[in-house]
Each structure stands twice: as C-alpha cells, then as structure tokens.
Design a protein around this motif. Sequence first.
Motif, PDB file in Angstrom:
ATOM      1  N   LEU A 162       0.821  -1.205   0.000  1.00 21.92           N
ATOM      2  CA  LEU A 162       0.000   0.000   0.000  1.00 21.92           C
ATOM      3  C   LEU A 162       0.857   1.257   0.000  1.00 21.92           C
ATOM      4  O   LEU A 162       0.540   2.237  -0.689  1.00 21.92           O
ATOM      5  N   ARG A 163       1.948   1.241   0.768  1.00 16.12           N
ATOM      6  CA  ARG A 163       2.847   2.405   0.779  1.00 16.12           C
ATOM      7  C   ARG A 163       3.478   2.610  -0.591  1.00 16.12           C
ATOM      8  O   ARG A 163       3.583   3.747  -1.075  1.00 16.12           O
ATOM      9  N   ARG A 164       3.895   1.508  -1.231  1.00 17.87           N
ATOM     10  CA  ARG A 164       4.461   1.642  -2.573  1.00 17.87           C
ATOM     11  C   ARG A 164       3.428   2.173  -3.559  1.00 17.87           C
ATOM     12  O   ARG A 164       3.729   3.024  -4.404  1.00 17.87           O
ATOM     13  N   GLY A 165       2.192   1.669  -3.445  1.00 16.80           N
ATOM     14  CA  GLY A 165       1.144   2.164  -4.317  1.00 16.80           C
ATOM     15  C   GLY A 165       0.851   3.634  -4.085  1.00 16.80           C
ATOM     16  O   GLY A 165       0.624   4.396  -5.032  1.00 16.80           O
ATOM     17  N   ARG A 166       0.854   4.041  -2.816  1.00 11.99           N
ATOM     18  CA  ARG A 166       0.618   5.459  -2.499  1.00 11.99           C
ATOM     19  C   ARG A 166       1.735   6.332  -3.046  1.00 11.99           C
ATOM     20  O   ARG A 166       1.483   7.402  -3.609  1.00 11.99           O
ATOM     21  N   ASP A 167       2.977   5.875  -2.909  1.00 11.56           N
ATOM     22  CA  ASP A 167       4.106   6.650  -3.436  1.00 11.56           C
ATOM     23  C   ASP A 167       4.036   6.757  -4.959  1.00 11.56           C
ATOM     24  O   ASP A 167       4.304   7.824  -5.530  1.00 11.56           O
ATOM     25  N   GLN A 168       3.679   5.653  -5.615  1.00  9.34           N
ATOM     26  CA  GLN A 168       3.565   5.688  -7.072  1.00  9.34           C
ATOM     27  C   GLN A 168       2.435   6.602  -7.514  1.00  9.34           C
ATOM     28  O   GLN A 168       2.564   7.328  -8.516  1.00  9.34           O
ATOM     29  N   ALA A 169       1.314   6.577  -6.752  1.00  7.65           N
ATOM     30  CA  ALA A 169       0.205   7.469  -7.097  1.00  7.65           C
ATOM     31  C   ALA A 169       0.604   8.930  -6.935  1.00  7.65           C
ATOM     32  O   ALA A 169       0.223   9.784  -7.746  1.00  7.65           O
ATOM     33  N   ALA A 170       1.382   9.218  -5.866  1.00  2.70           N
ATOM     34  CA  ALA A 170       1.835  10.595  -5.663  1.00  2.70           C
ATOM     35  C   ALA A 170       2.770  11.036  -6.787  1.00  2.70           C
ATOM     36  O   ALA A 170       2.672  12.164  -7.285  1.00  2.70           O
ATOM     37  N   GLN A 171       3.667  10.149  -7.198  1.00  3.32           N
ATOM     38  CA  GLN A 171       4.577  10.488  -8.293  1.00  3.32           C
ATOM     39  C   GLN A 171       3.809  10.693  -9.598  1.00  3.32           C
ATOM     40  O   GLN A 171       4.115  11.615 -10.364  1.00  3.32           O
ATOM     41  N   LEU A 172       2.802   9.849  -9.826  1.00  6.21           N
ATOM     42  CA  LEU A 172       1.994   9.996 -11.035  1.00  6.21           C
ATOM     43  C   LEU A 172       1.215  11.301 -11.021  1.00  6.21           C
ATOM     44  O   LEU A 172       1.090  11.972 -12.056  1.00  6.21           O
ATOM     45  N   VAL A 174       2.138  14.045  -9.555  1.00  7.76           N
ATOM     46  CA  VAL A 174       3.093  15.122  -9.838  1.00  7.76           C
ATOM     47  C   VAL A 174       3.381  15.201 -11.330  1.00  7.76           C
ATOM     48  O   VAL A 174       3.428  16.295 -11.920  1.00  7.76           O
ATOM     49  N   LEU A 175       3.574  14.043 -11.961  1.00  7.93           N
ATOM     50  CA  LEU A 175       3.848  14.028 -13.406  1.00  7.93           C
ATOM     51  C   LEU A 175       2.672  14.581 -14.195  1.00  7.93           C
ATOM     52  O   LEU A 175       2.852  15.335 -15.165  1.00  7.93           O
ATOM     53  N   ARG A 176       1.459  14.217 -13.792  1.00  6.42           N
ATOM     54  CA  ARG A 176       0.277  14.726 -14.481  1.00  6.42           C
ATOM     55  C   ARG A 176       0.146  16.232 -14.301  1.00  6.42           C
ATOM     56  O   ARG A 176      -0.232  16.946 -15.239  1.00  6.42           O
ATOM     57  N   GLU A 177       0.427  16.713 -13.102  1.00  9.59           N
ATOM     58  CA  GLU A 177       0.339  18.152 -12.874  1.00  9.59           C
ATOM     59  C   GLU A 177       1.395  18.897 -13.668  1.00  9.59           C
ATOM     60  O   GLU A 177       1.126  19.977 -14.221  1.00  9.59           O
ATOM     61  N   ARG A 178       2.584  18.333 -13.768  1.00  3.88           N
ATOM     62  CA  ARG A 178       3.616  18.958 -14.586  1.00  3.88           C
ATOM     63  C   ARG A 178       3.195  18.991 -16.056  1.00  3.88           C
ATOM     64  O   ARG A 178       3.400  19.997 -16.748  1.00  3.88           O
ATOM     65  N   GLU A 179       2.620  17.898 -16.529  1.00  2.00           N
ATOM     66  CA  GLU A 179       2.166  17.854 -17.917  1.00  2.00           C
ATOM     67  C   GLU A 179       1.054  18.870 -18.154  1.00  2.00           C
ATOM     68  O   GLU A 179       1.032  19.565 -19.175  1.00  2.00           O
ATOM     69  N   ARG A 180       0.111  18.963 -17.195  1.00  2.00           N
ATOM     70  CA  ARG A 180      -0.977  19.934 -17.330  1.00  2.00           C
ATOM     71  C   ARG A 180      -0.444  21.354 -17.373  1.00  2.00           C
ATOM     72  O   ARG A 180      -0.846  22.169 -18.213  1.00  2.00           O
ATOM     73  N   PHE A 181       0.486  21.665 -16.472  1.00  2.00           N
ATOM     74  CA  PHE A 181       1.024  23.019 -16.426  1.00  2.00           C
ATOM     75  C   PHE A 181       1.804  23.330 -17.698  1.00  2.00           C
ATOM     76  O   PHE A 181       1.695  24.431 -18.259  1.00  2.00           O
ATOM     77  N   SER A 182       2.594  22.358 -18.175  1.00  2.00           N
ATOM     78  CA  SER A 182       3.333  22.561 -19.416  1.00  2.00           C
ATOM     79  C   SER A 182       2.390  22.799 -20.588  1.00  2.00           C
ATOM     80  O   SER A 182       2.625  23.681 -21.424  1.00  2.00           O
ATOM     81  N   ARG A 183       1.304  22.025 -20.633  1.00  2.00           N
ATOM     82  CA  ARG A 183       0.331  22.174 -21.713  1.00  2.00           C
ATOM     83  C   ARG A 183      -0.367  23.528 -21.633  1.00  2.00           C
ATOM     84  O   ARG A 183      -0.535  24.222 -22.646  1.00  2.00           O
ATOM     85  N   ASP A 184      -0.767  23.927 -20.423  1.00  2.00           N
ATOM     86  CA  ASP A 184      -1.427  25.221 -20.259  1.00  2.00           C
ATOM     87  C   ASP A 184      -0.500  26.364 -20.629  1.00  2.00           C
ATOM     88  O   ASP A 184      -0.915  27.338 -21.278  1.00  2.00           O
ATOM     89  N   LEU A 185       0.749  26.251 -20.210  1.00  2.00           N
ATOM     90  CA  LEU A 185       1.702  27.324 -20.504  1.00  2.00           C
ATOM     91  C   LEU A 185       1.935  27.431 -22.013  1.00  2.00           C
ATOM     92  O   LEU A 185       2.029  28.532 -22.559  1.00  2.00           O
ATOM     93  N   HIS A 186       2.025  26.277 -22.676  1.00  2.00           N
ATOM     94  CA  HIS A 186       2.185  26.307 -24.130  1.00  2.00           C
ATOM     95  C   HIS A 186       0.982  26.954 -24.792  1.00  2.00           C
ATOM     96  O   HIS A 186       1.114  27.795 -25.698  1.00  2.00           O
TER      97      HIS A 186
END
Length: 363
Positions: A162-172, A174-186
């Motif tokens: 469960l901890r590994r799954g939670r960490d992976q979800a948190a990393q995912l 973050v990646l999605r938010e970075r992609e969203r921000f990059s897309r919005d900025l573009h």
Amino acid sequence: MGQQQGTVRTALLAFGLTALFTALLWREWERAAADSALPWGATAAALGAYLVGCAALPAVAPLLGRAARTGACALLLVLGCGLVAAAGPQHSWITMFALAACATALPLALSLGATALVLAGVGAAALATGRTEGQLGGLVVIASVSVAVALAVRLTEANAELRRGRDQAAQLAVLRERERFSRDLHDLLGHSLTTIVVKAGAGRRILEATGDTVRAAAELRELEDLGRRSLAEVRGAVAGTRRVTLAGELLRAGAALSSAGVGLRTPAEVPSGGDEALGYAVREAVTNVVRHAGATRVEISTGPGWVEVRDDGCAEGVVPGTGLSGLERRLAERGGALTLSPSPGGGLTVRAEVPPDEDGGRP
C-alpha cells in the motif's frame, strides 16, 4: 541501500525475539536437553544450530530464491522435529521456533500446510508413545503462534504494498500536474506571443509604409492590452485560477486574425461561458492559422459539444506538434476527440468534440 537497511532491521528483530523467547523458555530448554537421548554435546550443538537458523532465516529469506527458501525451511523443520524426537513429544514446543521462521519465508498456504503436517506428526508420535498428557494445549500454542506470525507477515507485506502504491500514485499525480502546467503554458504563450508578434509587425509596417502614427499607436495600445492580459493569464495559470471559455477565445481570435490580415466569420450568436476544452481548441487552431496556414479567411462554427475552425490556407504536410498533441490529450481527458481534415475549398478543418453532458458550464 533501502533493502540492506531492511535486511539489517529484520535480522536484529529476528535475533532479538529468538533470544527473548529462548530466555523465557530457558527452564524448558534445560528439561529438553536433560530428556534428550543424544549426548549432551550433540544436543547443545543441535540446539545452537537450530536457534541460529531460526533467527537467521527471516533476514536471509528475501535474498534467496524460492527453491533455496523452501530447502532452508525444510532443513529447519527436520532439525526441529529431530530434537523433539530425541527429547520426547512432551517437548513439541521446540518446533514452534522453526514454524514461526518458516511462516516468514514461505507462502501462506505452504506455511499453514507445514504447520498442519508438523502438528499431525507430533500428535501421532504422542499417541504412539502414550505421552498425550498436556499435548493438546501445546499443539494449540504451536498452531496459534505459527498462524499469528504468518498473518502478521502478510499484513506487513500488504502495508508495504500500500505504501508503494501510495508513493507511485503521488509520483503519477506530480507528473500529471507537470504535464498539465506545461500544456497550459504552451497554450497560453503560444497564442499570446504569436498575436504580440503579429501586432508589433503590423505597427512597424504602418510606420515604415505610411508614417501614420495614429494607426500605429492604436496597434501599440492593443499590443499593450494583450501583453497585460497575457501576463494576467500566466499568473492565473501559475495560481491555478485561470478560466478559458469558448466565448472568450472567439473574441480573442478576431483580434489575432485581424492583425494578421485574415478575415473571420463566427457564429451569429456567440455562446456565453463555454467549455474550456473547446476554448483551447479555438485558441490552438487560430494560433496555427496565424503561424503556418497562410490563409486569408477563417470560419468558426460551433454547436452543443463541438467547435470547428476552417481556413482556406495550405493543409499539405500538416504534422501535429506539441500544441495539437496537447489539445488531443486535453480533449481525451474529457471523453472527446480531435479531428483534422482537409477543407472542401482547400485549407484545413479542425474539429473538437466533447460529450454534451460534459459541457463544463456551456449553456
């Protein structure tokens, strides 16, 4: 490094618990050694090797293959049962150490099977020798400890998963938010900077060709206003409060295309509010017309859940870049789709669709 630290912690815990229970059962160990049919030296050596093996197995099991773990468990169980056979079935509690260690190294079903097999063997030996007094309580204790350890190990593994799954979800996330921000900025800067360049060029050409400072000043004022709006949108994107609407992008499209000398035809009734994804579709399509199409006329039509941008420019060799790819992902997140096709009279048609029930505030 983390695995090494986990192995060290497991080893310390296993040896500590083995030492603790050995100390608590010291009197029973003395009785078992006294009742053993083996010489004292052989009994002491066998007991020492047995306890060290029971303590070491939980720590080394993760480093071994499945066959090696099974073999180590079998060896400990044979040694434990041999000690019980030498000391007598009244000392069946000795097998508790081996069963607890095996519960940490074997799958749950195999661990429970080994426990049942050992208990059956001890029970059969007690019946064969007639030493059944107190055996039931001992067998219940052995079974309880073995099952408890097995379940505790599985619970620990589940918590780690469960901890590994939670960490992976948190990393995912973050990646999605970075992609969203990059897309919005573009989407923001791509359109705004293109319009700024067009308007600055228009002002320069007016001054160079005619010297009409009034028209040039008007272009510069529009350029200043656009710069302010763009700055506010970038700040809004950073703060996560920016709202793009279809109606707003239709109005912005008119200003951008007018400065580029491109005619625009829009729906007779411009909807108020509008879907954010469709607004981005208009923005990206208009930006591409100004940059690449070489068009003289653009027509935008819209309806419930869709918008089309058609131009009369050049549609040959159109390859979706960062903007169109980001727009396609944005629409897909809303359950929509992006379609690029040649216009009947030449040029390109960009059609964006979203489900009508996902209108994001469209009236």
